[in-house]
Write a protein that holds these residues in place. Structure first.
Motif, mmCIF file in Angstrom:
data_model
loop_
_atom_site.group_PDB
_atom_site.id
_atom_site.type_symbol
_atom_site.label_atom_id
_atom_site.label_comp_id
_atom_site.label_asym_id
_atom_site.label_seq_id
_atom_site.Cartn_x
_atom_site.Cartn_y
_atom_site.Cartn_z
ATOM 1 N N MET A 1 0.211 -6.784 -1.130
ATOM 2 C CA MET A 1 1.168 -6.375 -0.097
ATOM 3 C C MET A 1 2.135 -7.499 0.278
ATOM 4 N N GLU A 2 2.214 -8.525 -0.575
ATOM 5 C CA GLU A 2 3.123 -9.639 -0.277
ATOM 6 C C GLU A 2 4.573 -9.164 -0.203
ATOM 7 N N TYR A 3 4.919 -8.223 -1.095
ATOM 8 C CA TYR A 3 6.282 -7.667 -1.109
ATOM 9 C C TYR A 3 6.190 -6.188 -0.727
ATOM 10 N N ARG A 4 6.112 -5.925 0.571
ATOM 11 C CA ARG A 4 5.815 -4.581 1.051
ATOM 12 C C ARG A 4 6.909 -3.583 0.688
ATOM 13 N N ALA A 5 8.173 -3.997 0.838
ATOM 14 C CA ALA A 5 9.272 -3.066 0.544
ATOM 15 C C ALA A 5 9.227 -2.637 -0.914
ATOM 16 N N ASP A 6 8.984 -3.582 -1.801
ATOM 17 C CA ASP A 6 8.899 -3.272 -3.224
ATOM 18 C C ASP A 6 7.744 -2.310 -3.500
ATOM 19 N N PHE A 7 6.606 -2.570 -2.840
ATOM 20 C CA PHE A 7 5.431 -1.725 -3.044
ATOM 21 C C PHE A 7 5.703 -0.290 -2.594
ATOM 22 N N PHE A 8 6.227 -0.123 -1.393
ATOM 23 C CA PHE A 8 6.440 1.222 -0.859
ATOM 24 C C PHE A 8 7.570 1.955 -1.587
ATOM 25 N N LEU A 9 8.576 1.229 -2.028
ATOM 26 C CA LEU A 9 9.628 1.863 -2.835
ATOM 27 C C LEU A 9 9.067 2.329 -4.169
ATOM 28 N N GLY A 10 8.175 1.521 -4.740
ATOM 29 C CA GLY A 10 7.530 1.917 -5.990
ATOM 30 C C GLY A 10 6.687 3.175 -5.808
ATOM 31 N N VAL A 11 5.938 3.216 -4.715
ATOM 32 C CA VAL A 11 5.114 4.399 -4.411
ATOM 33 C C VAL A 11 5.996 5.626 -4.227
ATOM 34 N N PHE A 12 7.075 5.468 -3.475
ATOM 35 C CA PHE A 12 7.998 6.586 -3.245
ATOM 36 C C PHE A 12 8.607 7.074 -4.557
ATOM 37 N N GLY A 13 8.981 6.144 -5.432
ATOM 38 C CA GLY A 13 9.553 6.517 -6.722
ATOM 39 C C GLY A 13 8.560 7.275 -7.592
ATOM 40 N N GLN A 14 7.296 6.831 -7.585
ATOM 41 C CA GLN A 14 6.262 7.517 -8.356
ATOM 42 C C GLN A 14 6.036 8.937 -7.828
ATOM 43 N N ILE A 15 6.034 9.079 -6.513
ATOM 44 C CA ILE A 15 5.851 10.411 -5.925
ATOM 45 C C ILE A 15 6.995 11.333 -6.335
ATOM 46 N N LEU A 16 8.217 10.828 -6.298
ATOM 47 C CA LEU A 16 9.372 11.624 -6.720
ATOM 48 C C LEU A 16 9.265 12.008 -8.192
ATOM 49 N N GLY A 17 8.818 11.059 -9.014
ATOM 50 C CA GLY A 17 8.703 11.330 -10.443
ATOM 51 C C GLY A 17 7.724 12.445 -10.744
ATOM 52 N N TYR A 18 6.554 12.395 -10.106
ATOM 53 C CA TYR A 18 5.555 13.438 -10.353
ATOM 54 C C TYR A 18 5.927 14.740 -9.651
ATOM 55 N N ALA A 19 6.623 14.647 -8.542
ATOM 56 C CA ALA A 19 7.111 15.867 -7.883
ATOM 57 C C ALA A 19 8.075 16.602 -8.810
ATOM 58 N N ALA A 20 8.865 15.843 -9.565
ATOM 59 C CA ALA A 20 9.801 16.459 -10.519
ATOM 60 C C ALA A 20 9.041 17.234 -11.589
ATOM 61 N N ASP A 21 7.882 16.717 -12.022
ATOM 62 C CA ASP A 21 7.065 17.441 -13.012
ATOM 63 C C ASP A 21 6.615 18.792 -12.460
ATOM 64 N N TYR A 22 6.206 18.796 -11.195
ATOM 65 C CA TYR A 22 5.801 20.059 -10.564
ATOM 66 C C TYR A 22 6.997 21.008 -10.455
ATOM 67 N N VAL A 23 8.154 20.473 -10.119
ATOM 68 C CA VAL A 23 9.347 21.313 -9.975
ATOM 69 C C VAL A 23 9.719 21.952 -11.304
ATOM 70 N N ILE A 24 9.639 21.171 -12.392
ATOM 71 C CA ILE A 24 9.950 21.710 -13.721
ATOM 72 C C ILE A 24 9.011 22.856 -14.059
#
Length: 243
Positions: free
Chosen positions: A1-24
């Motif tokens: 958690m040293e770079y919190r913004a990077d971590f949470f942005l990465g998590v958000f991006g992963q959620i969006l990526g897998y959400a796109a799979d569900y949408v397809i």
């Protein structure tokens, strides 16, 4: 958690990526109503079992196994052999990936939604079975990643096999019944990915019963144990790369 913004942005991006799979998948259902008789909630349940079990298993094994090629090539793997610890457990403990919280969040959310949307009576035994198949499926997913990394002990290069594995894993996002018999056999008896979500879903959704639907809780520990033995066999024959 040293770079919190990077971590949470990465998590958000992963959620969006897998959400796109569900949408397809949802868009496909809008065009064809069902896929071989599977409705949208049933397919969402099928995919969520795949992603959630992968997230649990990969949290422990993806980072260490994906880095094996580099560790072997550079000789850095040797330092893990000098400690009075179980080599595999040391790798897992030092490279546990918290980033898979994104996969768990999206897949668990859709799984819980699909459970409420499906016309299934959830008894205590079915809930217990669901928990067992998630654990067994996670063991299969973890075992598959470890098995791929074993290739590095023989030929050093193993990274390309991870891409092949993830391509194969995409097959179980859809019912096995839509594929040719050869593919069904491969994903059942050669690389047992179908036991992660397809056969358990047949039982939980009331589509089919039989011996195969009960194998996931047993197959997971057996498969993982065999793969771990193969991994240590690779460690025993490892002699470095001369780097």
């Amino acid at each position: 958690m040293e770079y919190r913004a990077d971590f949470f942005l990465g998590v958000f991006g992963q959620i969006l990526g897998y959400a796109a799979d569900y949408v397809i998948l949802w868009l496909l259902i809008q065009s064809f109503s069902t896929i071989d008789g599977w409705t949208w909630p049933e397919l969402a349940f099928l995919v969520s079992l795949n992603i959630l079990s992968y997230a649990i298993g990969a949290s422990f094994t993806y980072t260490p196994t994906a880095n094996m090629e580099e560790l072997i090539r550079t000789g850095d793997f040797d330092k893990y052999l000098t400690k009075p610890l179980n080599t595999l457990m040391y790798l897992i403990a030092s490279m546990f990936n918290f980033g898979y919280i994104a996969h768990i969040t999206i897949s668990l959310s859709i799984l819980l939604w699909s459970v409420t949307a499906l016309p299934v009576q959830w008894t205590f035994l079915k809930i217990l079975y669901l928990i067992c198949i998630l654990i067994g499926g996670a063991m299969i997913q973890a075992g598959a990643l470890i098995l791929v990394s074993c290739w590095g002990f023989l030929f050093t290069k193993s990274q390309y096999l991870f891409s092949l594995y993830f391509k194969m894993k995409e097959f179980i996002s859809y019912p096995m019944s839509i594929y040719a018999p050869f593919i069904q056999i491969c994903l059942t008896w050669i690389i047992p990915l179908a036991f992660i979500n397809y056969y358990p879903s047949l039982f939980l959704l009331g589509k089919q019963e039989g011996v195969l639907v009960y194998l996931t809780p047993l197959l997971g520990p057996i498969f993982l144990s065999v793969v771990i033995k193969l991994w240590f066999a690779g460690v025993n024959r490892y002699q470095g790369t001369g780097s």
